[in-house]
Design a protein around this motif. Structure first.
Motif, short mmCIF file in Angstrom:
data_model
loop_
_atom_site.label_atom_id
_atom_site.label_comp_id
_atom_site.label_asym_id
_atom_site.label_seq_id
_atom_site.Cartn_x
_atom_site.Cartn_y
_atom_site.Cartn_z
N LEU A 10 48.31 38.46 31.96
CA LEU A 10 47.17 38.67 32.84
C LEU A 10 47.08 37.59 33.92
O LEU A 10 47.49 36.44 33.70
N HIS A 11 46.52 37.96 35.06
CA HIS A 11 46.17 36.96 36.07
C HIS A 11 45.10 36.06 35.46
O HIS A 11 44.28 36.52 34.65
N ASP A 15 39.29 39.94 34.46
CA ASP A 15 38.02 40.17 33.78
C ASP A 15 38.29 40.78 32.40
O ASP A 15 38.85 41.87 32.31
N PRO A 16 37.87 40.11 31.32
CA PRO A 16 38.09 40.65 29.98
C PRO A 16 37.48 42.05 29.78
O PRO A 16 38.03 42.87 29.05
N VAL A 17 36.37 42.33 30.42
CA VAL A 17 35.75 43.65 30.32
C VAL A 17 36.65 44.70 30.93
O VAL A 17 36.82 45.80 30.40
N ALA A 18 37.28 44.37 32.06
CA ALA A 18 38.20 45.30 32.71
C ALA A 18 39.45 45.51 31.86
O ALA A 18 39.99 46.62 31.79
N VAL A 19 39.92 44.45 31.20
CA VAL A 19 41.08 44.58 30.31
C VAL A 19 40.74 45.52 29.16
O VAL A 19 41.51 46.44 28.83
N ASP A 20 39.58 45.33 28.57
CA ASP A 20 39.16 46.20 27.47
C ASP A 20 39.03 47.65 27.93
O ASP A 20 39.41 48.57 27.20
N ALA A 21 38.52 47.86 29.14
CA ALA A 21 38.38 49.22 29.67
C ALA A 21 39.75 49.86 29.88
O ALA A 21 39.94 51.05 29.59
N ALA A 22 40.71 49.10 30.37
CA ALA A 22 42.06 49.62 30.58
C ALA A 22 42.70 49.99 29.24
O ALA A 22 43.32 51.05 29.11
N LEU A 23 42.55 49.13 28.26
CA LEU A 23 43.10 49.41 26.93
C LEU A 23 42.44 50.64 26.32
O LEU A 23 43.11 51.48 25.71
N ALA A 24 41.14 50.76 26.49
CA ALA A 24 40.43 51.93 25.96
C ALA A 24 40.91 53.21 26.64
O ALA A 24 41.02 54.26 25.99
N GLY A 82 47.29 47.50 36.94
CA GLY A 82 47.94 46.87 38.10
C GLY A 82 47.21 45.65 38.64
O GLY A 82 47.82 44.58 38.81
N PRO A 83 45.91 45.75 38.92
CA PRO A 83 45.20 44.60 39.48
C PRO A 83 45.01 43.44 38.49
O PRO A 83 44.75 42.32 38.90
N LEU A 84 45.12 43.70 37.20
CA LEU A 84 44.86 42.69 36.18
C LEU A 84 46.09 41.89 35.80
O LEU A 84 45.98 40.77 35.30
N CYS A 85 47.28 42.46 35.99
CA CYS A 85 48.50 41.90 35.40
C CYS A 85 49.39 41.20 36.42
O CYS A 85 49.67 41.72 37.49
#
Length: 95
Positions: A10-11, A15-24, A82-85
């Motif tokens: 991750l960058h 945002d951990p919330v965005a990471v969780d949303a992507a995983l979900a 894409g924006p998170l990694c």
């Protein structure tokens, strides 16, 4: 069976919330041939680990290939991850 393993670095400002949303979003995909899917953020037990992991099991190579080409899967990859990694690594192997 084909096991797909993905890890993402991750960058620093991800945002951990965005990471969780992507995983979900990955776990919510309902595609033929998927036998199992597990996701999670790094537990922080060792310095230098990557930020998250995804493992998914597919009935066969054809099911995996269909997943890899699926439009919604590719939208999630591009728009959510894409924006998170900073980096993503993946491997598929017969299990």
């Amino acid at each position: 069976m084909i096991r797909n393993v993905v890890v993402g670095r991750l960058h620093p400002d991800a945002d951990p919330v965005a990471v969780d949303a992507a995983l979900a979003a990955i776990t919510a995909l309902d595609l033929p041939g998927r036998l199992d899917c597990r996701v999670g953020r790094d537990a922080g037990l060792r310095e230098g680990a990557w930020g998250f992991a995804i493992t998914s099991d597919w009935a066969d190579a054809e099911a995996y290939r269909a997943y890899d080409l699926d439009a919604e899967h590719n939208r999630i990859r591009a728009e959510l991850f894409g924006p998170l990694c900073a980096e993503i690594a993946r491997v598929q192997f017969a299990a």
